[in-house]
Design an enzyme around this catalytic site. Structure first.
Site, short mmCIF file in Angstrom:
data_model
loop_
_atom_site.label_atom_id
_atom_site.label_comp_id
_atom_site.label_asym_id
_atom_site.label_seq_id
_atom_site.Cartn_x
_atom_site.Cartn_y
_atom_site.Cartn_z
CG ASP A 227 35.64 32.15 41.32
OD1 ASP A 227 36.71 32.24 40.66
OD2 ASP A 227 34.74 33.02 41.27
CG ASP B 167 43.25 35.51 43.76
OD1 ASP B 167 44.41 35.94 43.55
OD2 ASP B 167 42.22 36.20 43.54
CG HIS C 231 36.07 40.12 39.35
ND1 HIS C 231 37.24 40.18 40.03
CD2 HIS C 231 36.00 38.86 38.85
CE1 HIS C 231 37.86 39.00 39.98
NE2 HIS C 231 37.12 38.18 39.25
CG HIS D 52 39.40 35.53 36.99
ND1 HIS D 52 38.78 35.14 38.16
CD2 HIS D 52 40.32 34.57 36.72
CE1 HIS D 52 39.32 34.01 38.58
NE2 HIS D 52 40.25 33.63 37.72
N GLY D 53 36.49 37.95 34.93
CA GLY D 53 35.77 39.16 34.53
C GLY D 53 35.33 39.13 33.08
CB ALA D 54 34.95 36.42 30.76
CB SER D 55 30.03 39.22 32.71
OG SER D 55 29.66 38.12 33.51
CG ASN E 51 36.55 32.60 35.82
OD1 ASN E 51 36.70 31.54 35.23
ND2 ASN E 51 37.19 32.90 36.93
CB THR F 89 28.63 40.19 36.21
OG1 THR F 89 29.60 40.40 37.23
CG2 THR F 89 27.79 41.44 36.03
O1 G3H Z 1 35.03 36.87 41.20
C1 G3H Z 1 34.11 36.83 42.02
C2 G3H Z 1 32.85 36.13 41.68
O2 G3H Z 1 32.04 36.95 40.88
C3 G3H Z 1 32.19 35.67 42.93
O3 G3H Z 1 31.64 36.72 43.64
O4 G3H Z 1 32.51 36.43 45.97
O5 G3H Z 1 30.40 37.73 45.50
O6 G3H Z 1 30.44 35.23 45.27
P1 G3H Z 1 31.23 36.52 45.19
P1 13P Z 2 32.29 38.66 35.90
O1 13P Z 2 32.07 39.60 37.05
O2 13P Z 2 32.71 39.39 34.66
O3 13P Z 2 31.14 37.78 35.65
O4 13P Z 2 33.54 37.71 36.29
C1 13P Z 2 33.39 36.65 37.19
C2 13P Z 2 34.67 36.06 37.64
O5 13P Z 2 35.75 36.35 37.16
C3 13P Z 2 34.60 35.06 38.74
O6 13P Z 2 35.86 34.62 39.15
ZN ZN Z 3 37.33 36.13 39.21
#
Ligand code: G3H
Ligand code: 13P
Ligand code: ZN
Length: 307
Positions: free
Chosen positions: A82, A104, A180, A210-213, A253, A256
Site C-alpha cells: 500500500d 504512489d 484517508h 482509497h479512503g473507503a472506510s 481500500n 480505518t
Molecule cells: O493509507 C494509509 C493506510 O491507512 C495505512 O496507514 O501508513 O499508518 O499504516 P499507515
Molecule cells: P481509510 O482510511 O478510509 O480506511 O482508507 C485506507 C486506505 O486508503 C489505505 O490505502
Molecule cells: Zn490509501
C-alpha cells in the site's frame, strides 16, 4: 491456494461490476479476521501492507504469515504494497513475495509520476507482479462548491487515460473526493460519481478508491461509550460504495474501520473486565468485531459469493 496477483482479482471484479476489499493488516489478528471472513463468504480479497506496517511487523514476518495462511484458504488472495513511495520499496516488497504493488508518486508532477510508475511497472511485470499507481490528490472535500479547485485536485479523465497509456499500469487510484482516516467531511461525504464514470469510459483497467472506510455511527458510538475520543467522524455510505463499483471502481481500500473496530472491542473488554490480562481474551472480541466490519464491506461491494 497459492497467492494470485492483484491484477487477476481486480480484472474479474471490474468485468463483473463488483468491488474487492483491500484491507490493511499489521498483525496476526487483522490477517485472521480478514482471511476467515473472505473464506466464509467466498470472497476474493486483497491484504495490503503499508510501509508503516512493514516497519511495525517486519516485512518478511508479515508477508510470510499471510502467504502461509492464504495457502490454506480456498478463495483468491493477493498481498499488496500500500502506498509504496519508491521503486526500492516496491522491489523489496516483491522480493518478500508480495503479488501486487502500489507506487504512489501522486504528489509529483505528471511527467515524474509517469517516469517512476513506468520503472515500477517494468520491474514488477518482469517478476509476475501487477501494479497500482495514483493520479490526483486525495483529500477532504466538504462541499461540492468550488468546481475549479476541485478540478485541480481530483483526477482529470483525459489525463488518466494518457497516464495509463504511457505507463502500462494495471489499476489506477483516482481522486474522486474521498480522503484517508475517520474524518471524510461533514454529513455525507461527497463522491464524484460522474468523474468515476468518465474515467471508466476511457479505460478498461480496474479503478481504485482509497479512503473507503464507512466509519459507521454504531462503531463511533461504541468507541465513545467505552471512553474513546473522536470528533465529527464520517465515512463513505454503503450505497455510494455500491454505486461506485457499478461504474468501474474495483479495488476498495479499508483501514480505518478495522482500526476503530479493533480498538473499540479492546476498550470494551478492558472496561468490563478490569482484572483481565490474558491477551487472548482481550483480542478475541477485537477479531470478531473486525470480522463483522469486513463481512459487511464484502457484502456491500458484491465480492461475497464471487469465489
Ligand atoms: O493509507 C494509509 C493506510 O491507512 C495505512 O496507514 O501508513 O499508518 O499504516 P499507515
Ligand atoms: P481509510 O482510511 O478510509 O480506511 O482508507 C485506507 C486506505 O486508503 C489505505 O490505502
Ligand atoms: Zn490509501
Amino acid at each position: 491456494m497459492p497467492l494470485v496477483t492483484g491484477g487477476a482479482i481486480l480484472s474479474a471484479a471490474r468485468a463483473g461490476k463488483y468491488g474487492v476489499g483491500a484491507f490493511n493488516t499489521n498483525n496476526l489478528e487483522f490477517t485472521q479476521a480478514i482471511l476467515e471472513t473472505a473464506e466464509k463468504l467466498r470472497s476474493p480479497v486483497i491484504l495490503q501492507i503499508s510501509e508503516g506496517a512493514r516497519k511495525y511487523a517486519g516485512t518478511e514476518n508479515l508477508a510470510h504469515l499471510i502467504a502461509d495462511m492464504a495457502s490454506r484458504v480456498t478463495v483468491p488472495v493477493a498481498i499488496h504494497q500500500d502506498h509504496g513511495s519508491s521503486l526500492e520499496i516496491c522491489k523489496s516488497a516483491i522480493a518478500a513475495g508480495f503479488t501486487s504493488v502500489m507506487i504512489d508518486a501522486s504528489h509529483d508532477p505528471f511527467e515524474e509520476n509517469v517516469r517512476i510508475t513506468k520503472e515500477v511497472v517494468e520491474y514488477a511485470h518482469a517478476h509476475g507482479v501487477t501494479v497500482e499507481a495514483e493520479l490526483g490528490r486525495l483529500g477532504g472535500i466538504e462541499e461540492h462548491v468550488n468546481v475549479s479547485a476541485e478540478d485541480a485536485f481530483l483526477t482529470d479523465p483525459e489525463e488518466a487515460a494518457r497516464f495509463i497509456e504511457l505507463t502500462g499500469v494495471d489499476y489506477l487510484a483516482i481522486a474522486i473526493g474521498t480522503s484517508h482516516g475517520a474524518y471524510k467531511g461533514k454529513g455525507r461525504p461527497f463522491i464524484d460519481h460522474a468523474r468515476i464514470e468518465k474515467i471508466a469510459a476511457l479505460t478498461p483497467i480496474p479503478l481504485v478508491m482509497h479512503g473507503a472506510s464507512g466509519v459507521p455511527q454504531w462503531l463511533t458510538d461504541r468507541f465513545k461509550a467505552s471512553g474513546g475520543e473522536i470528533g465529527e467522524a464520517a465515512g463513505i455510505h454503503d450505497d455510494d460504495l455500491k454505486r461506485s463499483t457499478q461504474y468501474g471502481i474495483a479495488k476498495v481500500n479499508i483501514d480505518t474501520d478495522l482500526r476503530l473496530a479493533f480498538t473499540t472491542a479492546v476498550r470494551e473488554v478492558l472496561l468490563k473486565n478490569p482484572a483481565e490480562f490474558d491477551p487472548r481474551k482481550i483480542l478475541t472480541p477485537a477479531k470478531e468485531m473486525m470480522k463483522e466490519i469486513s463481512a459487511h464491506r464484502m457484502q456491500v461491494l458484491g465480492s461475497a459469493g464471487q469465489a
